[in-house]
Design an enzyme around this catalytic site. Structure first.
Site, PDB file in Angstrom:
ATOM      1  N   SER A   1       0.838  -1.189   0.000  1.00  0.00           N
ATOM      2  CA  SER A   1       0.000   0.000   0.000  1.00  0.00           C
ATOM      3  C   SER A   1       0.879   1.248   0.000  1.00  0.00           C
ATOM      4  O   SER A   1       1.631   1.470  -0.940  1.00  0.00           O
ATOM      5  CB  SER A   1      -0.949  -0.050   1.202  1.00  0.00           C
ATOM      6  OG  SER A   1      -1.968   0.904   1.101  1.00  0.00           O
TER       7      SER A   1
ATOM      8  N   GLU B   1      -9.439  -5.872  -3.204  1.00  0.00           N
ATOM      9  CA  GLU B   1      -8.735  -4.824  -2.467  1.00  0.00           C
ATOM     10  C   GLU B   1      -9.681  -3.914  -1.691  1.00  0.00           C
ATOM     11  O   GLU B   1      -9.468  -3.595  -0.519  1.00  0.00           O
ATOM     12  CB  GLU B   1      -7.918  -3.956  -3.441  1.00  0.00           C
ATOM     13  CG  GLU B   1      -6.757  -4.658  -4.091  1.00  0.00           C
ATOM     14  CD  GLU B   1      -5.529  -4.733  -3.209  1.00  0.00           C
ATOM     15  OE1 GLU B   1      -5.591  -4.278  -2.042  1.00  0.00           O
ATOM     16  OE2 GLU B   1      -4.500  -5.239  -3.688  1.00  0.00           O
TER      17      GLU B   1
ATOM     18  N   HIS C   1      -7.575  -5.920   0.906  1.00  0.00           N
ATOM     19  CA  HIS C   1      -6.345  -5.140   1.006  1.00  0.00           C
ATOM     20  C   HIS C   1      -5.564  -5.559   2.251  1.00  0.00           C
ATOM     21  O   HIS C   1      -6.064  -5.507   3.369  1.00  0.00           O
ATOM     22  CB  HIS C   1      -6.719  -3.653   1.102  1.00  0.00           C
ATOM     23  CG  HIS C   1      -5.580  -2.701   0.936  1.00  0.00           C
ATOM     24  ND1 HIS C   1      -4.857  -2.590  -0.234  1.00  0.00           N
ATOM     25  CD2 HIS C   1      -5.060  -1.777   1.789  1.00  0.00           C
ATOM     26  CE1 HIS C   1      -3.952  -1.641  -0.105  1.00  0.00           C
ATOM     27  NE2 HIS C   1      -4.045  -1.137   1.121  1.00  0.00           N
TER      28      HIS C   1
END
Length: 493
Positions: free
Chosen positions: A205, A326, A425
């Site tokens: 990320s 995600e 995610h």
């Protein structure tokens, strides 16, 4: 617990031995930043005697964005007790620290994986439990390093002095911290069993965005050999002028203090200004993942070009990928996302984000992923427009520049929260680090340890020689062969 000492360039440190792994926690790689806020980092002062390195160091002060019950529950799932600054650990501006895990018995120099945490450029630390490196180091004979550095208002506030001249380095001291950490790795990692000529930088990320920035920073050249970008296809950074707009929002929220007043302001007051400046940030950034909103490094002499516009791509070995769903964890707790969504509701919600083709998008994705319920098709579609599209652009740029790309997709879902999250995610992180039994978010799916062993070996073998080894064939990504290796628990497990 047996202790072990290692001599670094700044002095001796005392870590500990636990089973097959040595751990050295909270080693300072730079000086306390409190007395030179908003400036490039200074080298750590040498010390006499032996410094204790058996507990984590402070995390950078940071804003916790929400107290919503659902979001808090999800944070517990993602960041289990064991080292996150958001679980009551130490916080302070003396935060330039590295943690090192290495096999206890090694007879050769080992590859090194330097992990850069997520949380955009505003949150997180190198101490979080789901990526502690002990399991990965023991299982795969690699040295794992995690890095804590300055964030948010402390690490990315583009300031001018009282005459209006930009303060050198103030736009990205957080990134310069990471460069200094890599210099520390280069100078010291051999003492811990690592090979300074085989350093792979990796991040998830926001950490993936940090990897991208390092690719374009001249100061980082020669400090790493390979790169891994997980669920953060960042390819663009703001101009100096755009960064200055962000700074002005913060200064306005703080009452337009002078530079001297900023330097003396309490950390809590600075964070309150940061929070106020970004209180109205909406979720539109979720549709475009090539940059990170709010604080971020900007283009200047330290970062003179966008990361995938440079000629260094010919030498780049890159592993890059994302998860199937995600957006599920990013939208968890939102009123627009729930397990009860049906086809019509998904289509109507998609129209709000990108009107015109929602029904066709839904039907096409339902054919591609026939076992997904409507709510997971919804986040899969959003991810295809953000994570997948921007990842594709990066891969094209790297291959066109002569680099090598290994592309993956993580498809293993979790059964927590009654299947709300899918393969969301961050879910791949505990699989990469072998911490699935410590991380509640992975769920109780049979075979997750088998998948974790495969992923640990893939990441470690890529760090070792640039080729990720897996059960089945994984070939380089090219425009003519644009496949992704799918990480999922084997059906026969």
């Amino acid at each position: 617990m047996p202790h072990i000492e290692v001599l670094t360039t700044a002095g001796r440190v005392r870590g500990y031995v636990q089973g097959d792994v040595t751990a050295f926690l909270g080693i300072p790689y730079g000086a306390d930043t409190r007395d030179h806020r908003f400036r490039p980092p200074l080298p750590v002062q040498k010390w006499e005697g032996v410094r204790d390195a058996t507990s984590f160091g402070p995390a950078c002060p940071q804003v916790v964005f929400t107290d919503e019950e659902d979001a808090a529950a999800l944070r517990w799932l993602e960041h289990p007790v064991g080292g996150s600054p958001l679980e009551g650990g130490a916080v302070g501006e003396d935060c330039l620290r590295v943690n090192v895990w290495a096999p206890a018995n090694h007879s050769e120099s080992l590859p090194v994986l330097v992990w850069l945490h997520g949380g955009g450029f505003t949150n997180g630390s190198g101490n979080e439990g789901w990526f502690n490196g002990d399991r990965l180091a023991a299982a795969e004979d690699v040295v794992v390093v995690t890095v804590t550095h300055r964030l948010g208002v402390f690490g990315f506030l583009s300031l001018c002095d009282d005459s209006g001249e930009p303060i050198t380095g103030s736009a990205k001291p957080g990134m310069l911290d990471i460069v200094l950490a890599l210099e520390w790795v280069h100078d010291n990692i051999a003492a811990f069993g690592g090979d300074p000529s085989r350093v792979t930088i990796a991040g998830h990320s926001g950490g993936s965005g940090k990897v991208a920035a390092l690719l374009a920073m001249p100061a980082a050249e020669g400090l790493f050999t390979r790169a891994i970008m997980q669920s953060g296809p960042v390819s663009r950074f703001p101009t100096a002028a755009d960064s200055r707009v962000t700074t002005e929002r913060v200064l306005e929220a703080l009452g337009q203090p002078t530079l001297a007043e900023l330097e003396q302001m309490s950390a809590d007051d600075l964070l309150q200004g940061q929070a106020a400046a970004f209180a109205g940030l909406d979720g539109s950034f979720l549709l475009r993942m090539d940059s990170i909103p709010g604080f971020s490094p900007s283009l200047d002499d330290d970062l003179p070009a966008q990361p995938f516009d440079r000629d260094h791509l010919a030498r780049l070995q890159l592993m890059i990928g994302f998860t199937a769903h995600e957006m599920a964890s990013l939208l968890a707790g939102s009123s627009i996302f729930s397990r009860g969504m049906g086809r019509d509701q998904v289509i109507a919600t998609l129209e709000h984000f990108a009107p015109g083709h929602s029904e066709a998008q839904y039907d096409a994705m339902a054919l591609e992923a026939p076992t997904d319920p409507p709510h997971l098709l919804f986040v899969r579609i959003l991810g295809a427009g953000g994570f997948a599209q921007e990842t594709n652009k990066i891969m094209h740029a790297v291959v066109a520049g002569g680099g090598t790309v290994w592309h993956y997709r993580f498809d293993q879902t979790t059964d927590v929260l009654d299947g709300l999250l899918g393969a969301c995610h961050g879910l791949e992180i505990p699989y990469v680090f072998g911490t699935t039994d410590r991380s509640p978010i992975t769920g109780h799916t049979q075979g997750r340890e088998t998948l974790s062993r495969e992923m640990m070996h893939a990441w470690a073998s890529f760090a070792r020689d640039g080729v990720p080894e897996v059960r089945d064939d994984w070939v380089n990504w090219t425009p003519d062969s644009p496949s992704a290796y799918r990480f999922v628990i084997p059906a026969d497990t």
